[in-house]
Design an enzyme around this catalytic site. Structure first.
Site, PDB file in Angstrom:
ATOM      1  N   SER A 164      -3.456  -3.137  -9.430  1.00 34.82           N
ATOM      2  CA  SER A 164      -3.459  -3.387 -10.875  1.00 34.82           C
ATOM      3  C   SER A 164      -4.545  -4.391 -11.264  1.00 34.82           C
ATOM      4  CB  SER A 164      -2.107  -3.930 -11.329  1.00 34.82           C
ATOM      5  OG  SER A 164      -1.060  -3.159 -10.812  1.00 34.82           O
TER       6      SER A 164
HETATM    7  N1  SAH Z   1       1.704  -3.601  -7.152  1.00 36.91           N
HETATM    8  C1  SAH Z   1       0.587  -2.905  -6.553  1.00 36.91           C
HETATM    9  C2  SAH Z   1      -0.004  -1.803  -7.429  1.00 36.91           C
HETATM   10  C3  SAH Z   1       0.918  -0.714  -7.584  1.00 36.91           C
HETATM   11  S1  SAH Z   1       0.322   0.897  -7.915  1.00 36.91           S
HETATM   12  C4  SAH Z   1      -0.507  -3.864  -6.123  1.00 36.91           C
HETATM   13  O1  SAH Z   1      -0.389  -5.052  -6.400  1.00 36.91           O
HETATM   14  O2  SAH Z   1      -1.460  -3.409  -5.477  1.00 36.91           O
HETATM   15  C5  SAH Z   1       1.927   1.618  -7.955  1.00 36.91           C
HETATM   16  C6  SAH Z   1       2.542   1.872  -6.604  1.00 36.91           C
HETATM   17  O3  SAH Z   1       3.871   2.328  -6.821  1.00 36.91           O
HETATM   18  C7  SAH Z   1       1.840   2.958  -5.805  1.00 36.91           C
HETATM   19  O4  SAH Z   1       1.466   2.482  -4.546  1.00 36.91           O
HETATM   20  C8  SAH Z   1       2.895   4.056  -5.703  1.00 36.91           C
HETATM   21  O5  SAH Z   1       2.847   4.783  -4.483  1.00 36.91           O
HETATM   22  C9  SAH Z   1       4.173   3.257  -5.823  1.00 36.91           C
HETATM   23  N2  SAH Z   1       5.366   4.016  -6.211  1.00 36.91           N
HETATM   24  C10 SAH Z   1       5.477   4.996  -7.146  1.00 36.91           C
HETATM   25  N3  SAH Z   1       6.739   5.458  -7.178  1.00 36.91           N
HETATM   26  C11 SAH Z   1       7.451   4.746  -6.258  1.00 36.91           C
HETATM   27  C12 SAH Z   1       8.810   4.753  -5.808  1.00 36.91           C
HETATM   28  N4  SAH Z   1       9.714   5.595  -6.288  1.00 36.91           N
HETATM   29  N5  SAH Z   1       9.166   3.885  -4.843  1.00 36.91           N
HETATM   30  C13 SAH Z   1       8.272   3.008  -4.304  1.00 36.91           C
HETATM   31  N6  SAH Z   1       6.981   2.962  -4.676  1.00 36.91           N
HETATM   32  C14 SAH Z   1       6.569   3.821  -5.646  1.00 36.91           C
END
Ligand code: SAH
Length: 219
Positions: free
Chosen positions: A66
């Site tokens: 992000s």
């Molecule tokens: N917080 C992260 C950025 C997140 S991007 C950072 O600091 O880098 C969003 C993430 O959520 C992705 O890696 C995606 O695979 C994950 N995601 C989406 N749906 C999910 C779920 N049901 N359970 C766990 N992770 C999930």
């Protein structure tokens, strides 16, 4: 004796913090936590030069790390205290978890891609963020065995409020998440549990990757 000249890297990091302050991040604990999480170690090598620019960047598995302002903003809205146990859904690179770990007692973070979860676990350990547990699994189910959590942050966009996570929030707990359609306008929502009730505040517009159900199937 003249001061040692600042390296390009430390100038970039000072500008990074100033830019966060200019955009309205005022909590000194949040600014300190942002300063203590070296974003260049969370982006892929080809983007290391851009690590301190205020933009989201691609990571493995088609996901994104992000934008720093949004990480700081969501963290500030969470109002994390040193005694708190925090749950993050969507580990991605582990960057948001690293920031949270500087503010909380314990951080649990769940990721549905095994590749990302494993890489984030190693990265956080190597960098010394020791109070973070990275869990590979479906974050829409939360972590009932470790609930309740004082704070929950979701870093992928849900179309509706995930009730399972609301149940795992402690009384007086706060949850911050992007809410909205996957390809349309999303908003950061702050939910506060008080007694049996849930207070909702809609904050700022954002774009996040979707919160998907189930563990990811990988090759
Ligand atoms: N917080 C992260 C950025 C997140 S991007 C950072 O600091 O880098 C969003 C993430 O959520 C992705 O890696 C995606 O695979 C994950 N995601 C989406 N749906 C999910 C779920 N049901 N359970 C766990 N992770 C999930």
């Amino acid at each position: 004796m003249p001061d040692k000249p600042l390296s390009d890297g430390s100038i970039a990091r000072m500008e990074f913090l100033l830019a966060l302050r200019r955009r309205g991040i005022v909590d000194p604990a949040v600014l300190r936590a942002m300063d203590e999480a070296p974003r260049e170690h969370f982006v892929t090598a080809e983007y290391a030069d851009e690590a301190y620019e205020d933009q989201a960047l691609p990571i493995a598995c088609g996901q994104t790390i992000s934008q720093p302002y949004i990480v700081a903003y969501m963290t500030e809205q969470l109002a994390v205290k040193p005694q708190h146990r925090v749950l993050e859904i969507g580990t991605g690179s582990g960057y948001q978890a690293a920031v949270l770990s500087r503010l909380a007692r314990e951080v649990y973070t769940v990721e549905r891609f095994r590749t990302l979860a494993d890489a984030a676990r190693v990265r956080l350990e190597t960098l010394g963020f020791r109070n973070v547990q990275v869990v590979f699994g479906d974050g829409t189910q939360g972590l009932p065995e470790h609930a309740p959590f004082d704070r929950i942050v979701v870093t992928a966009a849900a179309e509706t409020v995930p009730e399972v996570l609301v149940e795992q929030l402690a009384d007086s707990g706060i949850m911050v998440l992007p809410l909205g359609p996957y390809d349309g306008p999303q908003v950061i929502v702050k939910l506060t549990k008080c007694g049996g009730a849930l207070k909702r505040e809609d904050l700022i517009g954002v774009r996040f990757v979707p919160l998907l159900r189930g563990q990811a199937r990988e090759l």
